[in-house]
Design a protein around this motif. Structure first.
Motif, PDB file in Angstrom:
ATOM      1  N   LYS A 125      45.856 -33.529 -52.876  1.00 47.58           N
ATOM      2  CA  LYS A 125      44.211 -33.025 -53.211  1.00 47.58           C
ATOM      3  C   LYS A 125      44.096 -31.320 -52.837  1.00 47.58           C
ATOM      4  CE  LYS A 125      39.518 -33.186 -54.654  1.00 47.58           C
ATOM      5  NZ  LYS A 125      38.574 -33.658 -55.020  1.00 47.58           N
ATOM      6  N   TYR A 126      43.515 -31.028 -51.698  1.00 41.21           N
ATOM      7  CA  TYR A 126      43.383 -30.467 -50.610  1.00 41.21           C
ATOM      8  C   TYR A 126      44.236 -29.250 -50.627  1.00 41.21           C
ATOM      9  CZ  TYR A 126      38.440 -32.293 -51.689  1.00 41.21           C
ATOM     10  OH  TYR A 126      37.637 -32.546 -51.876  1.00 41.21           O
ATOM     11  N   SER A 127      45.694 -29.670 -50.313  1.00 42.52           N
ATOM     12  CA  SER A 127      47.093 -29.382 -50.138  1.00 42.52           C
ATOM     13  C   SER A 127      47.181 -28.683 -48.596  1.00 42.52           C
ATOM     14  CB  SER A 127      46.773 -27.659 -51.032  1.00 42.52           C
ATOM     15  OG  SER A 127      46.881 -27.733 -52.289  1.00 42.52           O
ATOM     16  N   VAL A 128      46.618 -30.339 -48.000  1.00 39.82           N
ATOM     17  CA  VAL A 128      46.835 -30.659 -46.255  1.00 39.82           C
ATOM     18  C   VAL A 128      47.537 -30.999 -45.755  1.00 39.82           C
ATOM     19  CG1 VAL A 128      45.123 -30.773 -44.068  1.00 39.82           C
ATOM     20  CG2 VAL A 128      44.238 -29.307 -46.420  1.00 39.82           C
ATOM     21  N   ASP A 129      47.992 -30.748 -44.969  1.00 43.89           N
ATOM     22  CA  ASP A 129      49.192 -31.412 -43.999  1.00 43.89           C
ATOM     23  C   ASP A 129      48.114 -32.462 -43.056  1.00 43.89           C
ATOM     24  OD1 ASP A 129      50.239 -33.698 -42.928  1.00 43.89           O
ATOM     25  OD2 ASP A 129      52.538 -31.564 -42.567  1.00 43.89           O
ATOM     26  N   ILE A 130      47.960 -33.616 -43.293  1.00 45.97           N
ATOM     27  CA  ILE A 130      46.594 -34.558 -42.764  1.00 45.97           C
ATOM     28  C   ILE A 130      47.614 -35.031 -41.202  1.00 45.97           C
ATOM     29  CG2 ILE A 130      45.740 -36.594 -42.320  1.00 45.97           C
ATOM     30  CD1 ILE A 130      44.837 -35.456 -44.605  1.00 45.97           C
ATOM     31  N   GLN A 131      49.089 -34.957 -41.352  1.00 42.69           N
ATOM     32  CA  GLN A 131      49.692 -34.786 -39.778  1.00 42.69           C
ATOM     33  C   GLN A 131      49.112 -33.652 -39.353  1.00 42.69           C
ATOM     34  OE1 GLN A 131      50.420 -37.979 -39.188  1.00 42.69           O
ATOM     35  NE2 GLN A 131      49.384 -38.473 -41.033  1.00 42.69           N
ATOM     36  N   ASP A 132      49.006 -32.692 -39.476  1.00 42.01           N
ATOM     37  CA  ASP A 132      48.833 -31.215 -38.882  1.00 42.01           C
ATOM     38  C   ASP A 132      48.014 -31.428 -37.963  1.00 42.01           C
ATOM     39  OD1 ASP A 132      48.439 -28.647 -37.828  1.00 42.01           O
ATOM     40  OD2 ASP A 132      49.555 -27.919 -40.047  1.00 42.01           O
ATOM     41  N   VAL A 133      48.136 -30.732 -36.816  1.00 40.57           N
ATOM     42  CA  VAL A 133      47.146 -30.724 -35.992  1.00 40.57           C
ATOM     43  C   VAL A 133      45.754 -30.010 -35.942  1.00 40.57           C
ATOM     44  CG1 VAL A 133      48.578 -31.547 -34.460  1.00 40.57           C
ATOM     45  CG2 VAL A 133      48.515 -28.795 -34.477  1.00 40.57           C
ATOM     46  N   GLU A 134      46.511 -28.687 -36.850  1.00 38.27           N
ATOM     47  CA  GLU A 134      44.973 -28.449 -37.446  1.00 38.27           C
ATOM     48  C   GLU A 134      44.387 -28.847 -37.999  1.00 38.27           C
ATOM     49  OE1 GLU A 134      46.453 -24.352 -39.080  1.00 38.27           O
ATOM     50  OE2 GLU A 134      47.621 -24.000 -37.275  1.00 38.27           O
ATOM     51  N   TYR A 135      44.982 -30.141 -39.353  1.00 36.41           N
ATOM     52  CA  TYR A 135      43.811 -30.490 -39.691  1.00 36.41           C
ATOM     53  C   TYR A 135      43.720 -32.139 -39.528  1.00 36.41           C
ATOM     54  CZ  TYR A 135      44.729 -26.431 -42.274  1.00 36.41           C
ATOM     55  OH  TYR A 135      45.181 -24.888 -41.984  1.00 36.41           O
ATOM     56  N   ILE A 136      44.057 -32.507 -38.422  1.00 34.52           N
ATOM     57  CA  ILE A 136      44.138 -34.159 -38.620  1.00 34.52           C
ATOM     58  C   ILE A 136      42.816 -34.860 -38.281  1.00 34.52           C
ATOM     59  CG2 ILE A 136      44.122 -34.063 -36.038  1.00 34.52           C
ATOM     60  CD1 ILE A 136      46.471 -36.276 -36.223  1.00 34.52           C
ATOM     61  N   ILE A 137      42.891 -35.791 -39.368  1.00 31.58           N
ATOM     62  CA  ILE A 137      42.016 -36.255 -38.939  1.00 31.58           C
ATOM     63  C   ILE A 137      41.632 -37.596 -37.786  1.00 31.58           C
ATOM     64  CG2 ILE A 137      40.652 -38.655 -40.551  1.00 31.58           C
ATOM     65  CD1 ILE A 137      41.431 -37.032 -43.245  1.00 31.58           C
ATOM     66  N   ASN A 138      40.913 -37.681 -36.770  1.00 31.22           N
ATOM     67  CA  ASN A 138      41.334 -38.744 -35.702  1.00 31.22           C
ATOM     68  C   ASN A 138      41.419 -40.081 -36.075  1.00 31.22           C
ATOM     69  OD1 ASN A 138      38.320 -40.427 -35.606  1.00 31.22           O
ATOM     70  ND2 ASN A 138      37.463 -38.199 -35.563  1.00 31.22           N
ATOM     71  N   SER A 139      41.804 -40.489 -35.144  1.00 28.60           N
ATOM     72  CA  SER A 139      42.569 -41.929 -35.095  1.00 28.60           C
ATOM     73  C   SER A 139      41.646 -42.767 -35.217  1.00 28.60           C
ATOM     74  CB  SER A 139      43.517 -42.574 -34.554  1.00 28.60           C
ATOM     75  OG  SER A 139      42.455 -42.180 -33.459  1.00 28.60           O
ATOM     76  N   GLN A 140      40.424 -43.270 -35.053  1.00 27.89           N
ATOM     77  CA  GLN A 140      39.170 -43.327 -35.368  1.00 27.89           C
ATOM     78  C   GLN A 140      38.490 -43.885 -36.903  1.00 27.89           C
ATOM     79  OE1 GLN A 140      37.544 -45.619 -32.781  1.00 27.89           O
ATOM     80  NE2 GLN A 140      36.815 -46.509 -34.389  1.00 27.89           N
TER      81      GLN A 140
END
Length: 208
Positions: free
Chosen positions: A25-40
């Motif tokens: 939706k937000y054109s973001v690669d969740i796996q990218d280190v700049e945008y990653i959502i932390n594992s917790q």
């Protein structure tokens, strides 16, 4: 238990799809280190889904574990595209709406094949139980709760921005209408004066 393993697998898969969905939706690669959502946060979301899915299944039928056909039917439904598309909306509160009505209609078509007498109302209420369980589970996960709060604020800000844009456009349209109204009034006034001139001319006309 069979249901436990199915719920765990469904929660994991739905969580994966949800993060991909919000990233798309937000054109973001969740796996990218700049945008990653932390594992917790990802683990907390999966845990909340696990609890919510158990609440959903329990509300549908507490004895579902007695039938492999029923568990397979429920699993197929929970991993359907329709359910996945709604579940990822939970990551974007304030901007996305969880459509229980749509899930109820689709769910009745699928689940009524395995559960005799299952009504749309029961499925609708089962999704309400899902949302309540998800909400309460998220309250004990500080990082994920903060993520949801930030998401809600971002979504609300976006909604307010859209409203501001709409009001600005309405204001511009109103000003344009007022301008056109003023021009129309002036044209009418000029036309009236012109008619008066013709009337005076006709009144004072002296034939040769």
């Amino acid at each position: 238990m069979l249901v436990e393993s199915i719920v765990a697998a469904a929660a994991q898969e739905l969580a994966n799809r949800a993060f991909k969905g919000i990233g798309k939706k937000y054109s973001v690669d969740i796996q990218d280190v700049e945008y990653i959502i932390n594992s917790q946060i990802q683990d907390d979301f999966k845990r909340c889904l696990d609890i919510a899915l158990k609440a959903f299944i329990s509300f549908i039928n507490e004895d579902i574990a007695d039938s492999k056909a029923q568990t397979q039917n429920v699993q197929d439904y929970l991993l359907s595209t329709s359910v996945s598309e709604e579940v990822w909306h939970l990551l974007d509160p304030g901007a996305e709406y969880f459509d229980r009505g749509k899930l109820t209609q689709i769910g009745h078509e699928v689940l009524s094949k395995s559960f005799d007498g299952l009504s749309e109302t029961q499925i609708f209420d089962a999704w309400e139980e899902f949302l309540k369980a998800f909400s309460f589970a998220s309250r004990s996960t500080p990082e994920f709760r903060e993520f949801l709060r930030a998401s809600y604020e971002a979504g609300s800000f976006k909604a307010l921005s859209n409203i501001d844009d709409a009001l600005e456009k309405m204001g511009a349209a109103i000003n344009e209408i007022k301008s056109e109204e003023s021009a129309a009034r002036q044209s009418i006034s000029d036309y009236v004066e012109e008619l008066r001139g013709y009337r005076n001319w006709a009144t004072n006309f002296q034939p040769v």
